[in-house]
Enzyme design. Structure first.
Site, PDB file in Angstrom:
ATOM      1  N   ARG A  96       0.832  -1.202   0.000  1.00 60.47           N
ATOM      2  CA  ARG A  96       0.000   0.000   0.000  1.00 60.47           C
ATOM      3  C   ARG A  96       0.871   1.259   0.000  1.00 60.47           C
ATOM      4  NH1 ARG A  96      -4.774   1.783   4.350  1.00 60.47           N
ATOM      5  NH2 ARG A  96      -5.037   3.887   3.505  1.00 60.47           N
ATOM      6  N   ASN A 150     -10.324  -5.161  -0.148  1.00 60.24           N
ATOM      7  CA  ASN A 150     -10.436  -4.048  -1.087  1.00 60.24           C
ATOM      8  C   ASN A 150      -9.595  -4.260  -2.349  1.00 60.24           C
ATOM      9  OD1 ASN A 150     -12.266  -2.067  -0.176  1.00 60.24           O
ATOM     10  ND2 ASN A 150     -10.868  -1.447   1.444  1.00 60.24           N
ATOM     11  N   CYS A 172     -18.643  -3.087   2.678  1.00 62.53           N
ATOM     12  CA  CYS A 172     -17.852  -1.889   2.907  1.00 62.53           C
ATOM     13  C   CYS A 172     -18.349  -1.221   4.184  1.00 62.53           C
ATOM     14  CB  CYS A 172     -17.975  -0.939   1.715  1.00 62.53           C
ATOM     15  SG  CYS A 172     -17.018   0.577   1.887  1.00 62.53           S
ATOM     16  N   HIS A 202     -17.233   2.602  -2.894  1.00 64.40           N
ATOM     17  CA  HIS A 202     -16.507   3.861  -2.708  1.00 64.40           C
ATOM     18  C   HIS A 202     -16.906   4.915  -3.738  1.00 64.40           C
ATOM     19  CE1 HIS A 202     -13.023   2.069  -0.094  1.00 64.40           C
ATOM     20  NE2 HIS A 202     -14.226   1.926   0.435  1.00 64.40           N
ATOM     21  N   TYR A 255     -15.835   9.099  -0.097  1.00 63.41           N
ATOM     22  CA  TYR A 255     -14.797   8.968  -1.121  1.00 63.41           C
ATOM     23  C   TYR A 255     -15.051   9.859  -2.337  1.00 63.41           C
ATOM     24  CZ  TYR A 255     -12.437   5.140   1.256  1.00 63.41           C
ATOM     25  OH  TYR A 255     -11.724   4.393   2.168  1.00 63.41           O
TER      26      TYR A 255
END
Length: 460
Positions: A96, A150, A172, A202, A255
């Site tokens: 990440r 995700n 989510c 998102h 988001y």
């Protein structure tokens, strides 16, 4: 009487696992669990051992006789499972960090599920989830797969479209947190509010009505500019333009700030990149602190600090989904599932994130209807980007990945975008075996990763 349940959790070493245990403990009377298998990879072995011992302590502090097993053998964990939950991160948090820092080094947004980083997370995750599905077909063909790895929507789409596995629900925490925050803002129990969500993971919007069925979305919009908006911890709070929300008569998810306030969100992200580090670097410190807590042999409950992670309440949503399927409860939950006409602006066979009632046969969607012009356009572009990203992940085709990059609204197309994509391919080579041919060709170009930290992380 139904048999007791076996649950397998892929990514068992996650810091969210204690929340998962807490959710199952709260629901034991309606979801009688016999055993939970936590499975991880060698890289996550130490964390899994820590969290596995804590999970057993949590159950030992209850009247319930539930056994926690930890293993690195996925097939052993999946054998005869009734439910499989997926919460894994391919490449751990270091992956990440690369997803975030490489785009930022070129002035692009670096984010876990949006923009270039989100697409590369999909490239790494989708082949793994499809391998898990193949194991499930052989070892637990009647099991339900509850995914919150995700990017949840794209992963769920890949499971249905390419894995040919329909017994799946994607989850989510963002809708959960929105409901909690808005209930508090209105001073009304969330059970007295009627929600309709529509979009993709998102990237969704929602409307709210009171218990008499009267739409109160505009009233809520007024209140949200006075009170807490219910944002996840990982999203910088750049306010939406109120007149935009009034025009659409809907509330965007947190988001959407990356799209509606792209300039401000990018500026904030670049400031963190240059100072305190990206969100992944911050989370790595939070996670370190959590696992130090988890080591405490006296700790037998979920610590408050877990809420500082951006994905708080994912696991509780998973537990409620499983309990709803097991008990045919028909609970209203926002899920990623096959559209089947809930949003007529998208194909019926694609995956959307919508309000649904969850029972023994899975999700029964609540029809939302057509979206307004602007939101329809946004959603169709985002779904096209998702489908291209998934296709690239499955085929390992460089050109398809480039197409997905080109239409992603958070990526300015051109030479710089191509350079960002190429660096991400080089940085994640270990976890992208399907792109081997493309990466081998890129390596002949002697590409140098611009970000110094990532360059050090990738050094032999």
């Amino acid at each position: 009487m139904k048999k007791k349940v076996k649950i397998a959790t892929i990514g068992g070493g996650s810091s969210y696992t204690p929340e998962l245990m807490e959710g199952f403990i709260k629901r034991y009377d309606e979801l009688p669990i016999k055993e939970i298998w936590l499975v991880d990879v060698e890289e996550g072995k130490d964390k899994q051992e820590i969290v596995g011992k804590m999970a057993q302590r949590m159950w030992d502090a209850t009247p319930y006789d539930v056994k926690i097993h930890t293993t690195l053998d996925r097939k052993l964990a999946l054998k005869d499972a009734d439910f499989v939950t997926t919460q894994f991160r391919v490449g751990q948090l270091n992956a990440r960090i690369k997803d975030e820092r490489i785009p930022f080094s070129y002035g692009f947004l670096g984010q876990e599920t949006n923009g270039a980083g989100g697409m590369f997370k999909a490239f790494r995750t989708i082949p793994v989830i499809l391998d898990i599905v193949e194991d499930m077909k052989a070892l637990c063909p009647k099991a339900w797969l509850i995914n919150f790895a995700n990017p949840s929507g794209m992963v769920t789409e890949a499971i249905i479209r390419y894995g040919k596995w329909d017994k799946v629900v994607g989850l989510c925490n963002v809708p959960v947190m929105a409901k909690m925050g808005e209930s508090e803002t209105l001073g009304v129990p969330k059970e007295d509010l009627i929600y309709k969500f529509a979009g993709v993971n998102h990237f969704h919007w929602h409307k709210v009505a009171n218990k008499d069925g009267e739409d109160i979305t505009l009233d809520l919009i007024d209140k949200l500019y006075e009170e807490n908006s219910g944002l996840p911890k990982n999203i910088f709070d750049a306010d939406f333009y109120k007149e935009q929300l009034i025009q659409m008569k809907m509330i965007p998810c947190g988001y959407h700030r990356y799209y509606y306030r792209a300039e401000e969100m990018l500026k904030h992200g670049l400031e963190e990149y240059a100072t305190v580090g990206t969100r992944a670097q911050q989370v790595k410190q939070i996670e370190h602190e959590l696992f130090e807590l988890y080591k405490d042999p006296e700790l037998d409950y979920k610590p408050k600090q877990l809420e500082e992670r951006g994905g708080a309440y994912y696991s509780d949503a998973a537990c409620e989904t499983i309990a709803s399927i097991y008990g045919n409860k028909n609970t209203e939950i926002v899920v990623s599932t096959k559209n089947d006409g809930a949003i007529p602006d998208l194909p019926a066979d694609c995956v959307v994130e919508v309000t649904a009632y969850i029972g023994a046969q899975g999700a029964r969607n609540v029809a939302f209807g057509e979206l307004p012009t602007a939101e329809k356009g946004w959603l169709q572009v985002m779904k096209a980007m998702e489908l291209l990203t998934i296709e690239a992940a499955v085929t390992g085709d460089y050109a398809t990945a480039l197409q997905a990059f080109t239409i992603n609204p958070l990526i300015q197309s051109g030479d710089t975008a191509k350079q960002v994509m190429n660096e991400l391919f080089i940085a994640h080579e270990r976890y992208l075996p399907r792109f081997k041919a493309a990466i081998d060709e890129l390596k002949t170009e002697n590409i140098v990763i611009k970000d110094e930290l990532v360059r050090e992380m990738c050094a032999p």
